[in-house]
Design a protein around this motif. Structure first.
Motif, PDB file in Angstrom:
ATOM      1  N   MET A   2       0.849  -1.195   0.000  1.00 46.56           N
ATOM      2  CA  MET A   2       0.000   0.000   0.000  1.00 46.56           C
ATOM      3  C   MET A   2       0.881   1.241   0.000  1.00 46.56           C
ATOM      4  SD  MET A   2      -2.891   1.215   2.780  1.00 46.56           S
ATOM      5  CE  MET A   2      -3.869  -0.274   2.549  1.00 46.56           C
ATOM      6  N   THR A   3       0.614   2.165  -0.902  1.00 49.41           N
ATOM      7  CA  THR A   3       1.431   3.365  -1.010  1.00 49.41           C
ATOM      8  C   THR A   3       1.157   4.316   0.153  1.00 49.41           C
ATOM      9  OG1 THR A   3      -0.224   4.548  -2.308  1.00 49.41           O
ATOM     10  CG2 THR A   3       1.329   3.165  -3.520  1.00 49.41           C
ATOM     11  N   SER A   4       2.111   5.230   0.385  1.00 48.32           N
ATOM     12  CA  SER A   4       1.949   6.176   1.497  1.00 48.32           C
ATOM     13  C   SER A   4       0.768   7.111   1.254  1.00 48.32           C
ATOM     14  CB  SER A   4       3.235   6.986   1.668  1.00 48.32           C
ATOM     15  OG  SER A   4       3.537   7.712   0.492  1.00 48.32           O
ATOM     16  N   THR A   5       0.530   7.505  -0.014  1.00 50.54           N
ATOM     17  CA  THR A   5      -0.599   8.399  -0.292  1.00 50.54           C
ATOM     18  C   THR A   5      -1.927   7.711  -0.035  1.00 50.54           C
ATOM     19  OG1 THR A   5      -0.493   7.764  -2.635  1.00 50.54           O
ATOM     20  CG2 THR A   5       0.667   9.779  -1.980  1.00 50.54           C
ATOM     21  N   LEU A   6      -2.006   6.409  -0.351  1.00 54.47           N
ATOM     22  CA  LEU A   6      -3.241   5.667  -0.097  1.00 54.47           C
ATOM     23  C   LEU A   6      -3.464   5.495   1.402  1.00 54.47           C
ATOM     24  CD1 LEU A   6      -5.665   4.141  -1.149  1.00 54.47           C
ATOM     25  CD2 LEU A   6      -4.229   2.095  -1.370  1.00 54.47           C
ATOM     26  N   ARG A   7      -2.391   5.199   2.145  1.00 57.17           N
ATOM     27  CA  ARG A   7      -2.520   5.079   3.608  1.00 57.17           C
ATOM     28  C   ARG A   7      -2.955   6.410   4.209  1.00 57.17           C
ATOM     29  NH1 ARG A   7       2.378   2.147   3.164  1.00 57.17           N
ATOM     30  NH2 ARG A   7       3.539   3.991   3.858  1.00 57.17           N
ATOM     31  N   ARG A   8      -2.367   7.498   3.718  1.00 61.29           N
ATOM     32  CA  ARG A   8      -2.738   8.813   4.237  1.00 61.29           C
ATOM     33  C   ARG A   8      -4.209   9.120   3.945  1.00 61.29           C
ATOM     34  NH1 ARG A   8       1.163  11.742   2.160  1.00 61.29           N
ATOM     35  NH2 ARG A   8       0.065  12.478   0.310  1.00 61.29           N
ATOM     36  N   ALA A   9      -4.653   8.814   2.736  1.00 64.19           N
ATOM     37  CA  ALA A   9      -6.063   9.036   2.398  1.00 64.19           C
ATOM     38  C   ALA A   9      -6.970   8.194   3.279  1.00 64.19           C
ATOM     39  CB  ALA A   9      -6.307   8.714   0.925  1.00 64.19           C
ATOM     40  N   ALA A  42     -10.080   8.430  -5.096  1.00 66.83           N
ATOM     41  CA  ALA A  42      -9.125   8.876  -6.111  1.00 66.83           C
ATOM     42  C   ALA A  42      -7.783   8.164  -5.943  1.00 66.83           C
ATOM     43  CB  ALA A  42      -8.942  10.388  -6.023  1.00 66.83           C
ATOM     44  N   ARG A  43      -7.351   7.988  -4.700  1.00 68.04           N
ATOM     45  CA  ARG A  43      -6.064   7.308  -4.459  1.00 68.04           C
ATOM     46  C   ARG A  43      -6.139   5.826  -4.800  1.00 68.04           C
ATOM     47  NH1 ARG A  43      -3.254  11.472  -5.262  1.00 68.04           N
ATOM     48  NH2 ARG A  43      -3.410  13.099  -3.661  1.00 68.04           N
ATOM     49  N   LEU A  44      -7.300   5.207  -4.588  1.00 73.64           N
ATOM     50  CA  LEU A  44      -7.466   3.803  -4.989  1.00 73.64           C
ATOM     51  C   LEU A  44      -7.306   3.659  -6.492  1.00 73.64           C
ATOM     52  CD1 LEU A  44     -10.451   2.738  -2.704  1.00 73.64           C
ATOM     53  CD2 LEU A  44      -8.135   1.787  -2.649  1.00 73.64           C
ATOM     54  N   VAL A  45      -7.851   4.602  -7.233  1.00 68.73           N
ATOM     55  CA  VAL A  45      -7.701   4.572  -8.693  1.00 68.73           C
ATOM     56  C   VAL A  45      -6.239   4.749  -9.077  1.00 68.73           C
ATOM     57  CG1 VAL A  45      -8.234   5.811 -10.827  1.00 68.73           C
ATOM     58  CG2 VAL A  45     -10.051   5.341  -9.173  1.00 68.73           C
ATOM     59  N   ARG A  82      -4.055   1.800  -9.650  1.00 69.40           N
ATOM     60  CA  ARG A  82      -4.294   0.956 -10.833  1.00 69.40           C
ATOM     61  C   ARG A  82      -3.989   1.673 -12.147  1.00 69.40           C
ATOM     62  NH1 ARG A  82      -7.445  -3.546  -9.597  1.00 69.40           N
ATOM     63  NH2 ARG A  82      -7.007  -4.116  -7.424  1.00 69.40           N
ATOM     64  N   ALA A  83      -4.230   2.949 -12.205  1.00 70.65           N
ATOM     65  CA  ALA A  83      -4.065   3.668 -13.467  1.00 70.65           C
ATOM     66  C   ALA A  83      -3.767   5.132 -13.207  1.00 70.65           C
ATOM     67  CB  ALA A  83      -5.334   3.538 -14.320  1.00 70.65           C
ATOM     68  N   ASP A  84      -2.955   5.718 -14.085  1.00 72.62           N
ATOM     69  CA  ASP A  84      -2.632   7.148 -14.002  1.00 72.62           C
ATOM     70  C   ASP A  84      -3.442   7.865 -15.076  1.00 72.62           C
ATOM     71  OD1 ASP A  84      -1.545   9.599 -13.483  1.00 72.62           O
ATOM     72  OD2 ASP A  84       0.351   9.206 -14.530  1.00 72.62           O
ATOM     73  N   ASP A  85      -4.712   8.102 -14.782  1.00 73.07           N
ATOM     74  CA  ASP A  85      -5.622   8.713 -15.738  1.00 73.07           C
ATOM     75  C   ASP A  85      -6.480   9.729 -15.019  1.00 73.07           C
ATOM     76  OD1 ASP A  85      -8.471   8.762 -17.137  1.00 73.07           O
ATOM     77  OD2 ASP A  85      -7.019   8.166 -18.666  1.00 73.07           O
ATOM     78  N   ALA A 127     -13.447  10.174 -11.654  1.00 76.10           N
ATOM     79  CA  ALA A 127     -14.580   9.254 -11.514  1.00 76.10           C
ATOM     80  C   ALA A 127     -14.519   8.516 -10.179  1.00 76.10           C
ATOM     81  CB  ALA A 127     -14.585   8.258 -12.669  1.00 76.10           C
ATOM     82  N   GLY A 128     -13.316   8.115  -9.767  1.00 77.81           N
ATOM     83  CA  GLY A 128     -13.165   7.450  -8.474  1.00 77.81           C
ATOM     84  C   GLY A 128     -13.523   8.362  -7.324  1.00 77.81           C
ATOM     85  N   PHE A 129     -13.081   9.620  -7.409  1.00 83.87           N
ATOM     86  CA  PHE A 129     -13.402  10.592  -6.363  1.00 83.87           C
ATOM     87  C   PHE A 129     -14.915  10.770  -6.249  1.00 83.87           C
ATOM     88  CE2 PHE A 129     -14.471  14.755  -4.786  1.00 83.87           C
ATOM     89  CZ  PHE A 129     -13.583  14.971  -3.747  1.00 83.87           C
ATOM     90  N   VAL A 130     -15.576  11.005  -7.385  1.00 84.57           N
ATOM     91  CA  VAL A 130     -17.009  11.284  -7.361  1.00 84.57           C
ATOM     92  C   VAL A 130     -17.796  10.045  -6.917  1.00 84.57           C
ATOM     93  CG1 VAL A 130     -19.008  11.863  -8.793  1.00 84.57           C
ATOM     94  CG2 VAL A 130     -16.857  13.107  -9.081  1.00 84.57           C
ATOM     95  N   SER A 131     -17.452   8.883  -7.442  1.00 85.57           N
ATOM     96  CA  SER A 131     -18.213   7.671  -7.120  1.00 85.57           C
ATOM     97  C   SER A 131     -18.158   7.343  -5.633  1.00 85.57           C
ATOM     98  CB  SER A 131     -17.670   6.486  -7.938  1.00 85.57           C
ATOM     99  OG  SER A 131     -17.790   6.717  -9.313  1.00 85.57           O
TER     100      SER A 131
END
Length: 437
Positions: free
Chosen positions: A1-8, A106-109, A112-115, A121-125
């Protein structure tokens, strides 16, 4: 798990403290105030510091990001509990959870992908899901009525506002985003009436479909796409399906007209920048007046002023007719030779601000007529004569744009300001023409 994802994930856990608001009452601010104090003055090292620290926090030796996030939540909590303010608890909870969990989505997305589109879409959903669940959880602990459709609508609106602001601001500006979303949803909650399941379902489906199509076809940037679907959702909530369809017709037809023979227009120097992908400024410049009109209509309906409602319906349709007319006249007229400056009718090079062709003028009138015809079917117009006023308003707006282009655009006014004044001219033109009719 990346540090940005853990922080989020850590921020999402802190945001979940908002769910304690119904139980804490006037002390709903206390958990966030405590976290803000700990982040600002106590936690300067160790596992918790490493979990929540953003790059700038390590330099300062203080969790500025967490402190700002918690202080913003504290402010909203106070607005929700101070007697004279009384922001609905559901709005407070939704605003905090939308941002906290939207960032996590957004961090979960990102893993998987840099788009940029998928990130938004991840943030809004995830933000919509969290905001909806948060509102439902709050009313389950209070005597407020359970209204799932309304919860989804409020959460969707808040998530889109937050996503749009985040696209323009930095991560460290999340407190500004949270406060803005809270204030915006507070106002919406007071104006929007009952929201039916069908209204919510069709609204979400329409905005998702149009938003994806706009991005996939390259007719709007991500920020422009978010702005467009946000405006459609507002139109549905404050006006109804008809209002959104009229607005969507402009977005769709205008986008197709922009892409029509784009390479040829690029060769002539009259094509839109960025491959025709319209950004937030362009979308708002063409739609801000219609947004204000639909909110004004909802306000007049709430206070029971039928004449005011009629005027705002006309203003809405007139502004959309002007935007459609101007877009078609520019995109179609730019393909033809022998343009002339509208103020002198002297021949000028293609692409000159204020230049017109007869083919473009015909296309513009046809665009205004299309909006006027759809308004008869889809909007609560006061009478059939209003359609004539809308047609005239559209042509007035198109002419205003050309006149401003020939006189003040460039040195004094930018394109977005001209678009705003053009749609304002269309709105006022429709109202002025209808009043004597």
């Amino acid at each position: 798990m990346t540090s940005t994802l853990r922080r989020a994930g850590g921020f999402a856990v802190v945001g979940t403290l908002a769910l304690a608001a119904p139980s804490l009452g006037t002390a709903a601010f206390a958990p966030f105030a405590a976290v803000a104090l700990l982040a600002a003055f106590v936690i300067d090292d160790g596992p918790l510091f490493e979990l929540f620290a953003r790059p700038g926090d390590r330099k300062d030796g203080r969790l500025n990001g967490l402190a700002g996030f918690s202080l913003a939540a504290t402010g909203l909590a106070l607005l929700a509990t101070v007697p004279r303010a009384r922001m609905p608890i559901t709005v407070f909870v939704a605003s905090v959870l939308i941002l906290a969990y939207g960032n996590l989505g957004a961090r979960l997305v990102d893993t998987r992908a840099d788009d940029e589109f998928l990130r938004a879409a991840g943030f809004v959903s995830v933000g919509v899901l969290a905001g909806t669940v948060g509102q439902a959880a709050v009313v389950s602990l209070t005597d407020e009525p359970f209204a799932l459709s309304r919860f989804i609508f409020i959460a969707a609106l808040g998530a889109l506002v937050a996503a749009l602001l985040r696209s323009a601001l930095y991560e460290r500006d999340d407190p500004v985003v949270m406060l803005t979303v809270g204030i915006a949803l507070w106002g919406v909650d007071g104006l929007v009436g009952p929201v039916t399941p069908a209204q919510t379902g069709v609204a979400i489906a329409m905005t998702v479909a149009l938003g994806y199509a706009a991005y996939a076809l390259g007719t709007a940037s991500v920020a422009g796409m978010i702005t467009g679907v946000l405006l459609l959702l507002v139109a549905v909530g404050f006006g109804g399906f008809g209002w959104a369809v009229v607005l969507a017709s402009f977005f769709g037809i205008g986008a197709l007209a922009t892409k029509f023979r784009y390479e040829r227009k690029a060769e002539r120097g009259v094509a839109e920048d960025n491959e025709g992908a319209r950004g937030t400024g362009n979308v708002l410049g063409n739609s801000a007046v219609s947004l204000l009109a639909v909110v004004g209509y909802a306000t007049m309906e709430t206070v029971g002023q039928p004449l005011g409602s009629d005027l705002f319906v006309l203003a809405f349709a007139g502004s959309v007719a002007a935007a459609m007319s101007d877009t078609l006249s520019s995109e179609i007229g730019g393909l033809f030779d022998n343009p002339r400056l509208i103020t002198s009718l002297k021949p000028v090079p293609a692409g000159t601000d204020g230049a017109v062709t007869w083919q473009g003028e015909v296309a513009g009138v046809a665009g205004a007529a299309l909006v006027a015809g759809s308004a008869i079917v889809l909007l609560p117009l006061p009478d059939t004569a209003a359609a004539v006023a809308i047609l005239v308003g559209g042509v007035v707006g198109m002419t205003v744009d050309s006149l401003l282009g020939a006189t003040v655009e460039g040195d004094r006014l930018g394109n977005q300001a001209v678009n705003f004044l053009m749609t304002l001219g269309g709105a006022l033109g429709a109202v002025v023409v209808w009043l004597p009719l």
